[in-house]
Design a protein around this motif. Structure first.
Motif, short mmCIF file in Angstrom:
data_model
loop_
_atom_site.label_atom_id
_atom_site.label_comp_id
_atom_site.label_asym_id
_atom_site.label_seq_id
_atom_site.Cartn_x
_atom_site.Cartn_y
_atom_site.Cartn_z
N ASP A 28 0.85 -1.19 0.00
CA ASP A 28 0.00 0.00 0.00
C ASP A 28 0.88 1.25 0.00
N ALA A 29 0.99 1.91 -1.15
CA ALA A 29 1.91 3.05 -1.26
C ALA A 29 1.30 4.34 -0.71
N ASN A 30 -0.03 4.49 -0.76
CA ASN A 30 -0.60 5.77 -0.30
C ASN A 30 -1.24 5.65 1.08
N ASN A 31 -0.99 4.53 1.72
CA ASN A 31 -1.39 4.35 3.12
C ASN A 31 -2.88 4.56 3.39
N ASP A 32 -3.72 4.05 2.49
CA ASP A 32 -5.16 4.07 2.76
C ASP A 32 -5.64 2.68 3.19
N ILE A 34 -5.15 -0.16 1.47
CA ILE A 34 -5.39 -1.05 0.32
C ILE A 34 -4.17 -1.03 -0.60
N GLY A 35 -3.67 -2.17 -0.94
CA GLY A 35 -2.53 -2.25 -1.86
C GLY A 35 -2.87 -1.60 -3.19
N ASP A 36 -1.86 -1.10 -3.90
CA ASP A 36 -2.12 -0.35 -5.13
C ASP A 36 -0.96 -0.54 -6.12
N SER A 81 -9.41 2.28 -5.99
CA SER A 81 -8.63 1.94 -4.79
C SER A 81 -7.21 1.51 -5.15
#
Ligand code: NOJ
Ligand code: CA
Length: 557
Positions: A28-32, A34-36, A81
């Motif tokens: 999860d790069a944007n730390n929400d 959910i992996g992205d 997402s």
């Protein structure tokens, strides 16, 4: 001019080592929570070091996510997402830049009920082109020969739609209406979707649930001739404009029924070998090679340009549809002590827990995966021995976040733990404190480094992806011994399926004068003589030998 894929060799898929990933589960790069795609991009170093050559991405398209993305509501976009189309393209180019191929899903059997096609179909006039995108009926008593696949949730393959005032057909969840291939407009749309992703540069397409494309009264509605007509059309459209691409068939069927999915080399390039998978687990538990030898003997020859896709575990349950009733009972007994481990017709567990975390057993099964004829497919996380969580619903217990480190959220995300799409595995044995990439990375004898070594070794010998297989028949049935021959190489594999040490005598007459060289350590074994070749194997031990010309033979030349 045809558009090439990223691989140079058109048969690249025969030598590939495929790695199956959920974008949402990887990083999860944007730390929400959910992996992205930006996260996946950051982890390409890891994948390159693991040595895998083709990344198979589970569905990442807009979807209500009621079947983890296999319920697609828009085939031509990215689920917000997971990032943007730009993020996807950046990832794709970066993977290609590292010499990795990328395979995506083409879900052709059904859509989400939220797809605009279905929304239009429900309100369109009966008999209209829009309505006919799906399979409708005034009664739910049609096609009664078709079995139910999701036995835990569905009672019928028909569901009443109050808006259309008719029943619609679905082989999976009731929110996944099946497309109607008797309407030529459906195939046209599917081809548009295929071209869209191939134009973008993806190398492979996994065709989901293909036995069920067409339904006919009086049949079980699986593997029908008209289904093969559709698939041949898809392949022809691919071959017309694209080179170096690949189609992988998901057809959970007996080998004789899967065989037609290869056609004359003009349908699918690859097909999963579903019946082999449970038999590898069965042979290990029975300490008897028979289930494996038997299914391989019943596996027909396939065209030169085709290949089996081999796997131990994936994102679904360990399906027991392709075993008989007695074998199924045995598998349930052996591998699902807690009834919560079962779902539909199968067992929802990962590799390490199935093997009771016994590293020798895990390594033995992986050695078979990497040396059997076909292209091996590794499920993310199994290379570090991740566990599962049977308390999560559906098959979510085997889809938890990748365990990168012992940090918060397993190093997968810096979001608050409650925000994660799924809890991380946190039990003392398989939890991220004990099982993670960071701690295994530097440890020479870790599962991760074992896997890296084995993948690298496999890639050095083209015979694994291209050669033929020949079983030896030693008296001790706890030993599985086979030769792989071709490409100027001969490899002898010997595996001990027993929990105790075993002796074995192999008939290697045809190779008299050759020297087996153990491939992991490059250790020379005694030259093969006129007598049976004796070996001893430790519990769950295995050998890979390259049969080389002995020095004496070379000197005599
Ligand atoms: C096969 C996929 O592997 C599975 O995850 C999915 O639930 C079914 N197709 C139905 O879409
Ligand atoms: Ca994210």
């Amino acid at each position: 001019m045809k558009k090439s894929g990223s691989a140079r060799d058109p048969l690249w898929y025969k030598d590939a080592v495929i790695y199956e990933i959920h974008v949402k589960a990887f990083f999860d790069a944007n730390n929400d929570g959910i992996g992205d795609f930006p996260g996946l991009l950051q982890k390409l170093d890891y994948l390159e070091a693991l040595g895998v050559t083709c990344l198979w991405l589970l569905p990442f398209f807009p979807s209500p996510l009621r079947d983890d993305g296999y319920d697609i509501s828009d085939y031509l976009s990215i689920h917000p997402s997971y990032g943007t189309m730009e993020d996807f393209k950046t990832f794709l180019n970066a993977a290609h830049g590292r010499g990795m191929q990328v395979m995506v899903e083409l879900v052709v059997n059904h859509t989400s009920d939220q797809h605009p096609w279905f929304q239009a179909a429900r309100t369109a006039a009966p008999g209209s082109k829009e309505r006919d995108f799906y399979v409708w009926s005034d009664t739910d008593r049609k096609y009664e020969g078709a079995r139910i696949i999701f036995t835990d949730t569905e009672k019928s393959n028909w569901t009443w739609d109050p808006i259309a005032k008719a029943y619609y057909w679905h082989r999976f969840f009731s929110h996944q209406p099946d497309l109607n291939y008797d309407n030529p407009a459906v195939l046209e749309e599917v081809l548009k979707i295929m071209r869209y992703w191939l134009d973008m540069g993806v190398d492979g397409l996994r065709l989901d649930a293909i036995p069920y494309l067409v339904e006919r009264e009086g049949t079980n509605c699986e593997n029908l001739p008209d289904t093969h007509v559709v698939l041949k059309n898809i392949r022809a459209a691919m071959d017309e404009n694209y080179e170096g691409r690949m189609i992988l068939a998901e057809a959970n069927q007996w080998p004789s029924d899967v065989r037609p999915y290869f056609g004359d080399g003009d349908e699918c390039h690859l097909a999963f070998h579903f019946p082999l998978m449970p038999r590898m687990f069965m042979a290990l538990r029975l300490e008897d090679r028979q289930p494996i030898v038997d299914i391989m003997r019943h596996t027909p020859e396939i065209p030169e340009n085709c290949q089996w896709g081999l796997f131990l575990r994936n994102h679904d349950e360990l399906t027991l549809e392709m075993v008989n009733e007695e074998e199924r009972d045995y598998m349930y007994l052996a591998y699902s002590s807690d009834p919560r481990m079962r779902i539909n017709v199968g067992i929802r567990r990962r590799l390490a827990p199935l093997m009771e975390n016994n590293s020798r057993r895990i390594e033995l099964l992986n050695s078979l995966l990497l040396s059997f004829p076909g292209t091996p497919i590794i499920y993310y996380g199994d290379e570090i021995g991740m566990g599962d969580n049977i308390h999560l619903g559906d098959r979510n217990g085997v889809r938890t976040p990748m365990q990168w480190s012992g940090d918060r959220n397993a190093g997968f995300s810096r979001a608050a733990p409650e925000m994660l799409y799924s809890p991380v595995i946190s039990d003392p044995v398989y939890g991220y404190g004990a099982v993670n990439v960071e701690s295994q990375d530097g440890e020479a004898s870790s599962p991760l480094n074992w896997m890296r070594n084995m993948v690298a070794l496999r890639k050095l010998f083209r015979v694994f992806g291209r050669g033929v297989m020949e079983f030896l028949d030693p008296g001790n049935r706890k030993i599985l011994a086979y030769l792989r021959r071709g490409e100027g190489e001969t490899v002898l594999c010997v595996a001990n399926l027993s929990r105790f040490a075993q002796p074995v005598e192999l008939n290697l007459q045809a190779y008299q004068g050759m020297r087996p060289v153990e491939m992991l350590g490059y250790v020379e074994f005694p030259v093969i003589g006129s007598q049976p070749y004796s070996l001893s194997l430790g519990p769950y031990g295995f050998f890979w030998f390259e049969l080389q010309k002995a020095r004496e033979q070379i000197e005599a030349q």
